[in-house]
Design a protein around this motif. Structure first.
Motif, PDB file in Angstrom:
ATOM      1  N   LEU A  42      -4.185   5.539  -1.309  1.00 30.96           N
ATOM      2  CA  LEU A  42      -3.622   5.639   0.042  1.00 30.96           C
ATOM      3  C   LEU A  42      -2.266   6.314   0.014  1.00 30.96           C
ATOM      4  O   LEU A  42      -1.933   7.097   0.921  1.00 30.96           O
ATOM      5  N   LEU A  43      -1.475   6.025  -1.003  1.00 33.08           N
ATOM      6  CA  LEU A  43      -0.161   6.665  -1.094  1.00 33.08           C
ATOM      7  C   LEU A  43      -0.306   8.169  -1.279  1.00 33.08           C
ATOM      8  O   LEU A  43       0.379   8.959  -0.607  1.00 33.08           O
ATOM      9  N   VAL A  44      -1.178   8.572  -2.185  1.00 35.73           N
ATOM     10  CA  VAL A  44      -1.387  10.006  -2.405  1.00 35.73           C
ATOM     11  C   VAL A  44      -1.943  10.661  -1.148  1.00 35.73           C
ATOM     12  O   VAL A  44      -1.513  11.756  -0.748  1.00 35.73           O
ATOM     13  N   LEU A  45      -2.923   9.998  -0.497  1.00 38.15           N
ATOM     14  CA  LEU A  45      -3.497  10.554   0.733  1.00 38.15           C
ATOM     15  C   LEU A  45      -2.441  10.671   1.821  1.00 38.15           C
ATOM     16  O   LEU A  45      -2.404  11.672   2.559  1.00 38.15           O
ATOM     17  N   PHE A  46      -1.588   9.675   1.922  1.00 39.22           N
ATOM     18  CA  PHE A  46      -0.514   9.731   2.917  1.00 39.22           C
ATOM     19  C   PHE A  46       0.417  10.915   2.646  1.00 39.22           C
ATOM     20  O   PHE A  46       0.790  11.643   3.591  1.00 39.22           O
ATOM     21  N   LEU A  47       0.780  11.119   1.393  1.00 37.61           N
ATOM     22  CA  LEU A  47       1.656  12.249   1.060  1.00 37.61           C
ATOM     23  C   LEU A  47       0.973  13.577   1.371  1.00 37.61           C
ATOM     24  O   LEU A  47       1.617  14.504   1.891  1.00 37.61           O
ATOM     25  N   ASP A  75     -12.293 -11.116 -10.606  1.00 36.69           N
ATOM     26  CA  ASP A  75     -10.928 -11.113 -10.049  1.00 36.69           C
ATOM     27  C   ASP A  75     -10.132  -9.933 -10.580  1.00 36.69           C
ATOM     28  O   ASP A  75      -9.417  -9.258  -9.834  1.00 36.69           O
ATOM     29  N   GLN A  76     -10.223  -9.688 -11.890  1.00 40.96           N
ATOM     30  CA  GLN A  76      -9.503  -8.557 -12.459  1.00 40.96           C
ATOM     31  C   GLN A  76      -9.984  -7.240 -11.873  1.00 40.96           C
ATOM     32  O   GLN A  76      -9.191  -6.331 -11.607  1.00 40.96           O
ATOM     33  N   GLY A  77     -11.321  -7.122 -11.650  1.00 41.20           N
ATOM     34  CA  GLY A  77     -11.849  -5.910 -11.027  1.00 41.20           C
ATOM     35  C   GLY A  77     -11.325  -5.728  -9.622  1.00 41.20           C
ATOM     36  O   GLY A  77     -10.997  -4.621  -9.194  1.00 41.20           O
ATOM     37  N   ASN A  78     -11.233  -6.841  -8.866  1.00 33.23           N
ATOM     38  CA  ASN A  78     -10.692  -6.759  -7.506  1.00 33.23           C
ATOM     39  C   ASN A  78      -9.244  -6.321  -7.519  1.00 33.23           C
ATOM     40  O   ASN A  78      -8.811  -5.520  -6.686  1.00 33.23           O
ATOM     41  N   LEU A  79      -8.468  -6.842  -8.481  1.00 35.56           N
ATOM     42  CA  LEU A  79      -7.057  -6.445  -8.575  1.00 35.56           C
ATOM     43  C   LEU A  79      -6.941  -4.960  -8.898  1.00 35.56           C
ATOM     44  O   LEU A  79      -6.139  -4.237  -8.305  1.00 35.56           O
ATOM     45  N   ARG A  80      -7.747  -4.518  -9.874  1.00 36.60           N
ATOM     46  CA  ARG A  80      -7.688  -3.086 -10.211  1.00 36.60           C
ATOM     47  C   ARG A  80      -8.128  -2.248  -9.024  1.00 36.60           C
ATOM     48  O   ARG A  80      -7.575  -1.174  -8.768  1.00 36.60           O
ATOM     49  N   GLY A  81      -9.143  -2.738  -8.261  1.00 38.79           N
ATOM     50  CA  GLY A  81      -9.592  -1.997  -7.085  1.00 38.79           C
ATOM     51  C   GLY A  81      -8.495  -1.887  -6.049  1.00 38.79           C
ATOM     52  O   GLY A  81      -8.295  -0.821  -5.459  1.00 38.79           O
ATOM     53  N   ARG A  82      -7.780  -2.983  -5.808  1.00 39.70           N
ATOM     54  CA  ARG A  82      -6.684  -2.934  -4.827  1.00 39.70           C
ATOM     55  C   ARG A  82      -5.586  -2.002  -5.301  1.00 39.70           C
ATOM     56  O   ARG A  82      -4.985  -1.280  -4.496  1.00 39.70           O
ATOM     57  N   ASP A  83      -5.308  -2.001  -6.625  1.00 38.94           N
ATOM     58  CA  ASP A  83      -4.298  -1.081  -7.145  1.00 38.94           C
ATOM     59  C   ASP A  83      -4.723   0.361  -6.915  1.00 38.94           C
ATOM     60  O   ASP A  83      -3.911   1.207  -6.517  1.00 38.94           O
ATOM     61  N   ARG A  84      -6.016   0.642  -7.176  1.00 34.45           N
ATOM     62  CA  ARG A  84      -6.483   2.016  -6.972  1.00 34.45           C
ATOM     63  C   ARG A  84      -6.424   2.397  -5.500  1.00 34.45           C
ATOM     64  O   ARG A  84      -6.040   3.514  -5.142  1.00 34.45           O
ATOM     65  N   ILE A  85      -6.809   1.467  -4.615  1.00 34.09           N
ATOM     66  CA  ILE A  85      -6.754   1.753  -3.178  1.00 34.09           C
ATOM     67  C   ILE A  85      -5.322   2.029  -2.750  1.00 34.09           C
ATOM     68  O   ILE A  85      -5.045   2.977  -1.997  1.00 34.09           O
TER      69      ILE A  85
END
Length: 488
Positions: A22-27, A8-18
C-alpha cells in the motif's frame, strides 16, 4: 502465553506485505497524480500563451486599421508585419479587400498564406481554427472586422483579416519536451521504486528465512550458533543483536542446566549411598540405641541434601528474576544478630572463638528472607571451612549511608585463584573438604547481593578468609556505637 502458530505468523507477514504494498502504491499514485497535474498546468500555460499572442496580434491589427486605415494596415502587413506581431513569435497575417462576394488579396506576411486560405474566386476555404500551408498545419483565426469596427467613426465592412500560427507552436514544442523529460524521470523513478521494493522484500524475506533457519538449528542443539554477522537488510541488524543476546543467555542457561544435571547427579549419589548404608545399619541394629543412631544419621543426610536443593532452586529463582519485592525496609543489624543466635552452635563448634561487632539500627531496602538466607550461608560456610580453634569475626558497620558486613576467620585464607572465581556456581574451596559442599554457598550469596544492588568481594589476606558485602542504607544508622559480644 502460547507461541504464535504458523497461521498467525503467515497473517503477520501478510499484513506486513499489504502495508508495504500500500505504501508503494500510494507513492506511485501520488507521483502520477502530481506529474499529471504539473503536465496539465504546463500545457494550459502554453495554450494561454499562444492565445495571448494571437490576441495581441489582433489588437495591433485593429489599432493599425483604426489609425492608418486600410492603406496603412496594408503597408504594415507588406512590411512582414514586424510592428504587428509580438517579438520572436511566428504569426502569419493575410489581408483582403472584400467587394461583393469576391475577395482580393492585398498583403500577406507568409508567401502563399492568402492562397492557402481562399480559392481562385477569393472565397474562404479554411474554416475557423485550422488550415495548412505547404504541408504544415496552422492554427487559424478569422477576425470579424464588421463587428470589431461597427462603433468606429469609419466602419470597415469590406476588409477581411486572418491570422495564423504553426501547429504545434514553439511554446507547445518546448512544453512537450519538458513533459517528455518529466514523464521519463517519473517513470524511471517509479521503476526504481518498484525494483527497490521488490528487492527489499526479497532480501527481507531471505533475512527472516536465515533467522528462522538459525533458530531451528539452535533449537535442535547447535547452541553455539549465532545470527549472521551481515544481515540482508539494515532493519534486521537490531533484531540480530537482540537475538544474539538472547541466544547467548540461553546458551549459558542450557550449559548451566547440563552442568547442574551432571553435578547434582554426582552430588546426590553420595547422600543416596549414605542413606542406603544407614538403612542397612538400621536393619542390622541389635539394640534400639544403635537403630536410633543410624536413623539420626539418615535424617542428617536428608537435611543436608534438602538444604542443597533449596539453595539451588533459590539461586535459579534469583537469576530468573522471580523475587516478588526487594524494597522492604529490613533492620540488618537485628537480622544479623538473630541469625547468629540461631547458628551459634555451628559457628562456635570445634573450639572456635566468635566475636560479634554490630552497629545498631542499620536499615536496608530488600527482601528479608533473602537477606536472612545470605547471612545464613555466610555463617554456614564458616562452620564448614573455619579450622578448629580459629577466631571468627562478624562485623556490621555503616558510614556515609553505606553499610559494610564482614565475616572472617583466622587459620585459612582464599588463594588468588579461588578469589577470582569463588562467586561462580559449583566452585569449591581447596582445603580438602570438597565433598561436603555443592559449591553453591558463595554463588547464592552473589546472586542475592546482585539482586539487591550490593557488592560482594573477597579482600586479599594471607592470614584470614574474609567475605565483605557493602551496599546502600535505606535510612541513617541508629548510632555510631557498636554492640560487641565475644563467645567461645
Amino acid at each position: 502465553m502460547s507461541a504464535p502458530t504458523e497461521r498467525d505468523q503467515g497473517n503477520l507477514r501478510g499484513r506486513d506485505r499489504i502495508s508495504s504494498n500500500l505504501l508503494v502504491l500510494f507513492l506511485m499514485v501520488f507521483s502520477l497524480i502530481a506529474v499529471a497535474a504539473l503536465s496539465a498546468m504546463l500545457v494550459g500555460s502554453a495554450l494561454r500563451s499562444d492565445r495571448q499572442y494571437l490576441d495581441e496580434t489582433q489588437r495591433r491589427l485593429l489599432a493599425t486599421l483604426e489609425s492608418g486605415g486600410l492603406s496603412g494596415l496594408t503597408v504594415a502587413v507588406q512590411e512582414s508585419g514586424a510592428t504587428l506581431v509580438p517579438a520572436a513569435h511566428p504569426v502569419g497575417i493575410a489581408l483582403w479587400r472584400v467587394i461583393g462576394d469576391r475577395r482580393t488579396l492585398l498583403a500577406e506576411t507568409w508567401p502563399g498564406l492568402g492562397m492557402a486560405l481562399t480559392d481562385d474566386q477569393g472565397n474562404a476555404t479554411s474554416p475557423e481554427g485550422q488550415a495548412s500551408l505547404n504541408g504544415r498545419r496552422l492554427s487559424l483565426r478569422w477576425i470579424d472586422t464588421t463587428t470589431a469596427t461597427q462603433d468606429w467613426r469609419t466602419p470597415y465592412r469590406d476588409v477581411a483579416l486572418a491570422i495564423a500560427q504553426p501547429r504545434p507552436t514553439d511554446q507547445i514544442r518546448k512544453t512537450r519536451g519538458i513533459l517528455i523529460l518529466i514523464w521519463g524521470i517519473t517513470l524511471l523513478f517509479l521503476a526504481a521504486l518498484v525494483y527497490l521494493s521488490l528487492d527489499h522484500r526479497r532480501r527481507h524475506a531471505a533475512g527472516l528465512d536465515a533467522i528462522s533457519d538459525r533458530l531451528d538449528r539452535f533449537a535442535a542443539g547447535e547452541t553455539d550458533l549465532r545470527m549472521p554477522a551481515d544481515p540482508r537488510t539494515p532493519e534486521l541488524r537490531r533484531l540480530h543483536a537482540r537475538l544474539d543476546h538472547v541466544m547467548d543467555q540461553l546458551d549459558k542457561l542450557m550449559g548451566g542446566l547440563r552442568h547442574i544435571s551432571a553435578h547434582m547427579a554426582h552430588e546426590l549419589n553420595s547422600p543416596l549411598q549414605k542413606i542406603r548404608g544407614g538403612l542397612s545399619r538400621v536393619s542390622r541394629a541389635s539394640t534400639d540405641e544403635d537403630r536410633q543412631i543410624a536413623i539420626n544419621e539418615i535424617e542428617t543426610v536428608l537435611d543436608v541434601t534438602r538444604l542443597r536443593l533449596q539453595n539451588l532452586m533459590q539461586l535459579f529463582r534469583l537469576n530468573a528474576g522471580e523475587v516478588a519485592t526487594l524494597d522492604d525496609p529490613v533492620d540488618l543489624s537485628d537480622l544479623t544478630e538473630s541469625v547468629i543466635e540461631d547458628l551459634e552452635s555451628i559457628v562456635n563448634d570445634q573450639d572456635r572463638r566468635c566475636e560479634l561487632r554490630l552497629q545498631p539500627g542499620i536499615v536496608v531496602a530488600g527482601n528479608r528472607p533473602l537477606l536472612e538466607l545470605m547471612i545464613t550461608n555466610l555463617l554456614t560456610n564458616i562452620g564448614k571451612y573455619a579450622p578448629p580453634g580459629s577466631e571468627v569475626c562478624v562485623a556490621l558497620t555503616a558510614e556515609n549511608d553505606t553499610f559494610r558486613l564482614e565475616v572472617s576467620n583466622t587459620g585459612s585464607c582464599f588463594p588468588p585463584v579461588v578469589r577470582d572465581r569463588a562467586f561462580r556456581r559449583f566452585v569449591r574451596g581447596t582445603d580438602g573438604r570438597e565433598a561436603t559442599s555443592a559449591g553453591l554457598g558463595l554463588s547464592l550469596i552473589a546472586a542475592i547481593v546482585d539482586a539487591h544492588d550490593f557488592h560482594a568481594s573477597l579482600p586479599a589476606s594471607d592470614t584470614k578468609a574474609i567475605v565483605e558485602i557493602t551496599g546502600a542504607c535505606a535510612a541513617p544508622a541508629g548510632g555510631p556505637g557498636a554492640v560487641a559480644r565475644v563467645s567461645s
